[in-house]
Design a protein around this motif. Structure first.
Motif, PDB file in Angstrom:
ATOM      1  N   UNK A   1     -92.526  42.079 -16.455  1.00  0.00           N
ATOM      2  CA  UNK A   1     -91.785  43.123 -15.796  1.00  0.00           C
ATOM      3  C   UNK A   1     -92.081  44.465 -16.202  1.00  0.00           C
ATOM      4  N   UNK A   2     -92.259  45.271 -15.200  1.00  0.00           N
ATOM      5  CA  UNK A   2     -92.676  46.563 -15.844  1.00  0.00           C
ATOM      6  C   UNK A   2     -91.535  47.530 -15.100  1.00  0.00           C
ATOM      7  N   UNK A   3     -90.761  48.146 -16.035  1.00  0.00           N
ATOM      8  CA  UNK A   3     -89.700  49.311 -15.746  1.00  0.00           C
ATOM      9  C   UNK A   3     -90.097  50.906 -15.986  1.00  0.00           C
ATOM     10  N   UNK A   4     -89.883  51.595 -15.055  1.00  0.00           N
ATOM     11  CA  UNK A   4     -90.209  53.031 -15.015  1.00  0.00           C
ATOM     12  C   UNK A   4     -89.017  53.785 -15.079  1.00  0.00           C
ATOM     13  N   UNK A   5     -87.884  53.482 -14.665  1.00  0.00           N
ATOM     14  CA  UNK A   5     -86.809  54.208 -14.624  1.00  0.00           C
ATOM     15  C   UNK A   5     -85.719  53.393 -15.237  1.00  0.00           C
ATOM     16  N   UNK A   6     -85.377  53.678 -16.581  1.00  0.00           N
ATOM     17  CA  UNK A   6     -84.652  52.626 -17.242  1.00  0.00           C
ATOM     18  C   UNK A   6     -83.025  52.831 -16.960  1.00  0.00           C
ATOM     19  N   UNK A   7     -82.733  53.960 -16.274  1.00  0.00           N
ATOM     20  CA  UNK A   7     -81.339  54.377 -15.804  1.00  0.00           C
ATOM     21  C   UNK A   7     -81.035  53.388 -14.595  1.00  0.00           C
ATOM     22  N   UNK A   8     -82.035  52.915 -13.918  1.00  0.00           N
ATOM     23  CA  UNK A   8     -81.664  52.020 -12.581  1.00  0.00           C
ATOM     24  C   UNK A   8     -81.450  50.579 -13.188  1.00  0.00           C
ATOM     25  N   UNK A   9     -80.953  49.835 -12.249  1.00  0.00           N
ATOM     26  CA  UNK A   9     -80.722  48.446 -12.561  1.00  0.00           C
ATOM     27  C   UNK A   9     -81.592  47.278 -12.417  1.00  0.00           C
ATOM     28  N   UNK A  10     -82.629  47.714 -11.734  1.00  0.00           N
ATOM     29  CA  UNK A  10     -83.689  46.709 -11.402  1.00  0.00           C
ATOM     30  C   UNK A  10     -85.143  47.165 -12.020  1.00  0.00           C
ATOM     31  N   UNK A  11     -85.935  46.080 -12.301  1.00  0.00           N
ATOM     32  CA  UNK A  11     -87.247  46.498 -12.633  1.00  0.00           C
ATOM     33  C   UNK A  11     -88.212  47.073 -11.567  1.00  0.00           C
ATOM     34  N   UNK A  12     -89.031  47.929 -11.810  1.00  0.00           N
ATOM     35  CA  UNK A  12     -90.025  48.429 -10.848  1.00  0.00           C
ATOM     36  C   UNK A  12     -90.951  47.409 -10.072  1.00  0.00           C
ATOM     37  N   UNK A  13     -91.241  46.540 -11.038  1.00  0.00           N
ATOM     38  CA  UNK A  13     -92.226  45.624 -10.532  1.00  0.00           C
ATOM     39  C   UNK A  13     -92.243  44.260 -11.529  1.00  0.00           C
ATOM     40  N   UNK A  14     -92.145  43.201 -10.997  1.00  0.00           N
ATOM     41  CA  UNK A  14     -92.189  41.790 -11.379  1.00  0.00           C
ATOM     42  C   UNK A  14     -93.493  41.088 -10.981  1.00  0.00           C
ATOM     43  N   UNK A  15     -94.033  40.410 -11.870  1.00  0.00           N
ATOM     44  CA  UNK A  15     -95.030  39.415 -11.347  1.00  0.00           C
ATOM     45  C   UNK A  15     -95.625  38.760 -12.464  1.00  0.00           C
ATOM     46  N   UNK A  16     -97.031  38.235 -12.456  1.00  0.00           N
ATOM     47  CA  UNK A  16     -97.580  37.374 -13.485  1.00  0.00           C
ATOM     48  C   UNK A  16     -98.563  38.678 -14.390  1.00  0.00           C
ATOM     49  N   UNK A  17     -98.950  37.922 -15.338  1.00  0.00           N
ATOM     50  CA  UNK A  17     -99.848  38.493 -16.371  1.00  0.00           C
ATOM     51  C   UNK A  17    -101.112  38.899 -15.651  1.00  0.00           C
ATOM     52  N   UNK A  18    -101.645  38.065 -14.747  1.00  0.00           N
ATOM     53  CA  UNK A  18    -103.037  38.180 -13.954  1.00  0.00           C
ATOM     54  C   UNK A  18    -102.558  39.324 -13.110  1.00  0.00           C
ATOM     55  N   UNK A  19    -101.611  39.334 -12.120  1.00  0.00           N
ATOM     56  CA  UNK A  19    -101.272  40.446 -11.255  1.00  0.00           C
ATOM     57  C   UNK A  19    -100.896  41.740 -11.783  1.00  0.00           C
ATOM     58  N   UNK A  20    -100.630  41.708 -13.147  1.00  0.00           N
ATOM     59  CA  UNK A  20    -100.391  43.260 -13.891  1.00  0.00           C
ATOM     60  C   UNK A  20    -101.702  43.686 -13.882  1.00  0.00           C
ATOM     61  N   UNK A  21    -102.604  42.900 -14.231  1.00  0.00           N
ATOM     62  CA  UNK A  21    -104.000  43.631 -14.420  1.00  0.00           C
ATOM     63  C   UNK A  21    -104.621  44.531 -13.495  1.00  0.00           C
ATOM     64  N   UNK A  22    -103.761  44.264 -12.073  1.00  0.00           N
ATOM     65  CA  UNK A  22    -104.499  44.997 -11.083  1.00  0.00           C
ATOM     66  C   UNK A  22    -103.481  46.199 -10.717  1.00  0.00           C
ATOM     67  N   UNK A  23    -102.528  46.538 -11.290  1.00  0.00           N
ATOM     68  CA  UNK A  23    -101.334  47.340 -10.907  1.00  0.00           C
ATOM     69  C   UNK A  23    -101.501  48.751 -11.773  1.00  0.00           C
ATOM     70  N   UNK A  24    -100.992  49.511 -11.241  1.00  0.00           N
ATOM     71  CA  UNK A  24    -100.991  51.153 -11.841  1.00  0.00           C
ATOM     72  C   UNK A  24     -99.688  51.487 -12.016  1.00  0.00           C
TER      73      UNK A  24
END
Length: 231
Positions: free
Chosen positions: A186-209
């Motif tokens: 999971x990658x969180x960019x706004x911690x005062x929100x209640x949901x993660x910005x992105x969820x996925x697998x390690x392999x998918x994360x390698x292609x995300x910015x």
């Protein structure tokens, strides 16, 4: 007096009451622009504000140290908790002053993420790459954490392209070193929100910015079973 204060993850609601009192009574309030902006409404009109960035922090901290030695009440604000990812900055403050300084802990992004994502710190390791110097020992530590079937909360390194170790780089490094591609991330960019910005697998994360204000949670593939005693 000079004191370093952890100002929380970017929302005044997470600043401690004691921290707010110290800022409200300060003669000088100093820190990086973005952090001082968070507490701007608490700074007295009579106080001097000393803003800084990575390039001029040494010179600006020397100015703060001079005010401290002149008897002024000085506060240096940090994002999050000083002892989670601000320890090198604390070292710079103490080097400028010539002596150890008092610190007031704040709420860290790791604590907020653990609460949002419902992970237990007993089963989770926190690692920050948001630091100067050699990152290799911390990279190896992250590998060992995941190999030991623990969750990992990770603050990336967002600086220049030559040193950046952002979520995509972290994922690529872990994949290259044998961590399973299906590891949940999971990658969180706004911690005062209640949901993660992105969820996925390690392999998918390698292609995300993601932005510089991101924090990662890498969940173990083998969560620890409940240890509550059977009734």
């Amino acid at each position: 007096m000079i004191i370093c204060i952890g100002a929380g993850p970017g929302d005044l609601g997470y600043l401690t009451r004691r921290g707010a009192e110290l800022i409200g009574n300060a003669d000088v309030v100093a820190g990086f622009d973005a952090v001082v902006n968070v507490v701007a409404s608490l700074i007295p009109a009579t106080a001097q504000t000393v803003l800084m960035n990575y390039r001029d922090q040494t010179a600006q901290l020397a100015m703060v140290a001079a005010a401290h030695h002149a008897g002024k009440r000085c506060v240096v604000v940090f994002m999050g908790d000083i002892h989670f990812s601000g320890f090198q900055y604390l070292e710079r403050v103490e080097r400028a002053c010539g002596h150890p300084v008092e610190t007031l802990p704040g709420i860290s992004s790791a604590q907020i993420l653990a609460a949002r994502a419902k992970v237990c710190f007993d089963e989770t390791t926190f690692i920050t790459f948001h630091r100067r110097g050699d990152l290799s020992p911390f990279k190896r530590h992250l590998l060992h954490v995941l190999q030991d079937c623990r969750n990992a909360i990770v603050i990336p390194c967002p600086w220049d392209a030559a040193r950046s170790f952002m979520p995509c780089h972290i994922a690529a490094y872990l994949l290259e070193n044998g961590i399973p591609p299906e590891q949940p991330v999971e990658v969180w960019e706004n911690l005062t929100r209640n949901e993660a910005e992105w969820r996925g697998s390690l392999s998918a994360c390698a292609g995300q910015s993601f932005s510089d204000m991101s924090i990662m949670l890498i969940r173990t593939l083998s969560p620890m079973p409940s240890q509550i005693e059977a009734p």
